[in-house]
Design a protein around this motif. Structure first.
Motif, PDB file in Angstrom:
ATOM      1  N   SER A 189       0.840  -1.198   0.000  1.00  0.00           N
ATOM      2  CA  SER A 189       0.000   0.000   0.000  1.00  0.00           C
ATOM      3  C   SER A 189       0.874   1.246   0.000  1.00  0.00           C
ATOM      4  O   SER A 189       1.722   1.414   0.880  1.00  0.00           O
ATOM      5  CB  SER A 189      -0.904   0.002   1.238  1.00  0.00           C
ATOM      6  N   PRO A 190       0.704   2.145  -0.967  1.00  0.00           N
ATOM      7  CA  PRO A 190       1.500   3.371  -0.978  1.00  0.00           C
ATOM      8  C   PRO A 190       1.322   4.207   0.288  1.00  0.00           C
ATOM      9  O   PRO A 190       2.270   4.820   0.767  1.00  0.00           O
ATOM     10  CB  PRO A 190       0.995   4.124  -2.217  1.00  0.00           C
ATOM     11  N   LEU A 191       0.092   4.233   0.829  1.00  0.00           N
ATOM     12  CA  LEU A 191      -0.125   5.007   2.052  1.00  0.00           C
ATOM     13  C   LEU A 191       0.624   4.386   3.220  1.00  0.00           C
ATOM     14  O   LEU A 191       1.208   5.104   4.049  1.00  0.00           O
ATOM     15  CB  LEU A 191      -1.617   5.088   2.357  1.00  0.00           C
ATOM     16  N   THR A 211      -5.473   1.943  -7.335  1.00  0.00           N
ATOM     17  CA  THR A 211      -4.849   3.207  -7.731  1.00  0.00           C
ATOM     18  C   THR A 211      -3.700   3.516  -6.799  1.00  0.00           C
ATOM     19  O   THR A 211      -3.872   3.565  -5.584  1.00  0.00           O
ATOM     20  CB  THR A 211      -5.874   4.346  -7.679  1.00  0.00           C
ATOM     21  N   ARG A 212      -2.522   3.744  -7.333  1.00  0.00           N
ATOM     22  CA  ARG A 212      -1.363   4.034  -6.518  1.00  0.00           C
ATOM     23  C   ARG A 212      -1.315   5.517  -6.195  1.00  0.00           C
ATOM     24  O   ARG A 212      -1.603   6.359  -7.028  1.00  0.00           O
ATOM     25  CB  ARG A 212      -0.075   3.603  -7.232  1.00  0.00           C
ATOM     26  N   LEU A 213      -0.894   5.824  -4.969  1.00  0.00           N
ATOM     27  CA  LEU A 213      -0.782   7.207  -4.530  1.00  0.00           C
ATOM     28  C   LEU A 213       0.624   7.744  -4.730  1.00  0.00           C
ATOM     29  O   LEU A 213       0.863   8.925  -4.585  1.00  0.00           O
ATOM     30  CB  LEU A 213      -1.163   7.313  -3.050  1.00  0.00           C
ATOM     31  N   LEU A 214       1.578   6.870  -5.010  1.00  0.00           N
ATOM     32  CA  LEU A 214       2.953   7.267  -5.264  1.00  0.00           C
ATOM     33  C   LEU A 214       3.388   6.691  -6.605  1.00  0.00           C
ATOM     34  O   LEU A 214       2.872   5.659  -7.033  1.00  0.00           O
ATOM     35  CB  LEU A 214       3.882   6.728  -4.158  1.00  0.00           C
ATOM     36  N   PHE A 248       9.240   4.030  -3.528  1.00  0.00           N
ATOM     37  CA  PHE A 248       9.391   3.751  -2.102  1.00  0.00           C
ATOM     38  C   PHE A 248      10.731   3.092  -1.828  1.00  0.00           C
ATOM     39  O   PHE A 248      11.138   2.178  -2.531  1.00  0.00           O
ATOM     40  CB  PHE A 248       8.266   2.833  -1.622  1.00  0.00           C
ATOM     41  N   SER A 249      11.440   3.568  -0.814  1.00  0.00           N
ATOM     42  CA  SER A 249      12.654   2.914  -0.349  1.00  0.00           C
ATOM     43  C   SER A 249      12.403   2.435   1.063  1.00  0.00           C
ATOM     44  O   SER A 249      12.013   3.210   1.928  1.00  0.00           O
ATOM     45  CB  SER A 249      13.833   3.895  -0.375  1.00  0.00           C
ATOM     46  N   TRP A 250      12.614   1.135   1.299  1.00  0.00           N
ATOM     47  CA  TRP A 250      12.332   0.562   2.608  1.00  0.00           C
ATOM     48  C   TRP A 250      13.305   1.138   3.625  1.00  0.00           C
ATOM     49  O   TRP A 250      14.492   1.290   3.356  1.00  0.00           O
ATOM     50  CB  TRP A 250      12.483  -0.961   2.547  1.00  0.00           C
ATOM     51  N   PRO A 251      12.825   1.487   4.850  1.00  0.00           N
ATOM     52  CA  PRO A 251      13.743   1.970   5.884  1.00  0.00           C
ATOM     53  C   PRO A 251      14.818   0.948   6.167  1.00  0.00           C
ATOM     54  O   PRO A 251      14.576  -0.266   6.146  1.00  0.00           O
ATOM     55  CB  PRO A 251      12.829   2.169   7.104  1.00  0.00           C
TER      56      PRO A 251
END
Length: 216
Positions: free
Chosen positions: A142-144, A199-202, A207-210
């Motif tokens: 999930s982008p969120l 629908t993607r929000l980004l 996204f880069s994982w912490p």
């Protein structure tokens, strides 16, 4: 002979539908709502409180002359009032611990899904449309949820604990390996379910994982 005094029983709590409440009872409900939530929304217009009750129309709980609201209705009214147009929209946004825990849970579901995807692909040439749609949806985080996790400072000693990870190195969600595995599972019937990703929000792959998440 001593006198025995019997204490009167406390008034019974009575539920009253909002539509049957008098103007005075609705005013008391507004007072109760403000007493509970005014500290959360100090800049809210006075007219917003009765308007929120009129929109939500929760049951009122009467105990004698006192009027109260159920806790579940208070929670819903808090969300409703937080979306009032006159309140400032925080930019950047703030994410509380409950939102973080939900985001971590969601991302761990994606982590589990990519492991399951490899297992299913190893033992099957195709799967049904519902299972395919579920795996495809879960294999794309999930982008969120990603935004919420990114917003926290994970290198601090006071950072919240990470959820337990799965030992090993599962395929990276959204990677070419995942798409290859999904392609192996896709049957002709699966096309009717769509890609299931929503629908993607980004932007894709933004996204880069912490580091703390990857080093578990």
């Amino acid at each position: 002979m001593p006198h025995c005094f019997t204490l009167p029983a406390p008034p019974v709590r009575v539920r009253l539908p909002y539509c049957q409440a008098t103007a005075a009872q609705r005013a008391l409900a507004v007072d109760y709502l403000q007493q509970r939530l005014a500290a959360h929304f100090p800049t809210l217009r006075v007219s917003s409180w009765p308007a929120a009750l009129a929109d939500h129309q929760p049951d009122l709980w009467l105990r004698g002359s006192a009027v109260a609201l159920a806790e579940t209705d208070l929670i819903q009214l808090a969300q409703h009032l937080a979306a009032a147009p006159e309140l400032p929209v925080l930019d950047p946004p703030l994410y509380g611990l409950p939102a973080l825990h939900l985001a971590q849970y969601t991302l761990q579901c994606s982590e589990l899904a990519v492991w399951a995807l490899a297992e299913v692909a190893a033992g099957a040439t195709a799967c049904g449309p519902r299972l395919y749609a579920l795996l495809r949806r879960l294999a794309h985080p999930s982008p969120l949820a990603e935004q919420v996790v990114q917003a926290w400072c994970w290198n601090l000693a006071s950072a919240p604990p990470l959820v337990p990870g799965i030992p090993g190195a599962p395929p990276r969600p959204d990677s070419a390996e995942i798409e290859h595995l999904l392609g192996r599972l896709k049957s002709p019937e699966s096309s009717c379910a769509g890609n299931g990703a929503g629908t993607r929000l980004l932007p894709k792959n933004s996204f880069s994982w912490p580091a703390a998440w990857l080093d578990r």
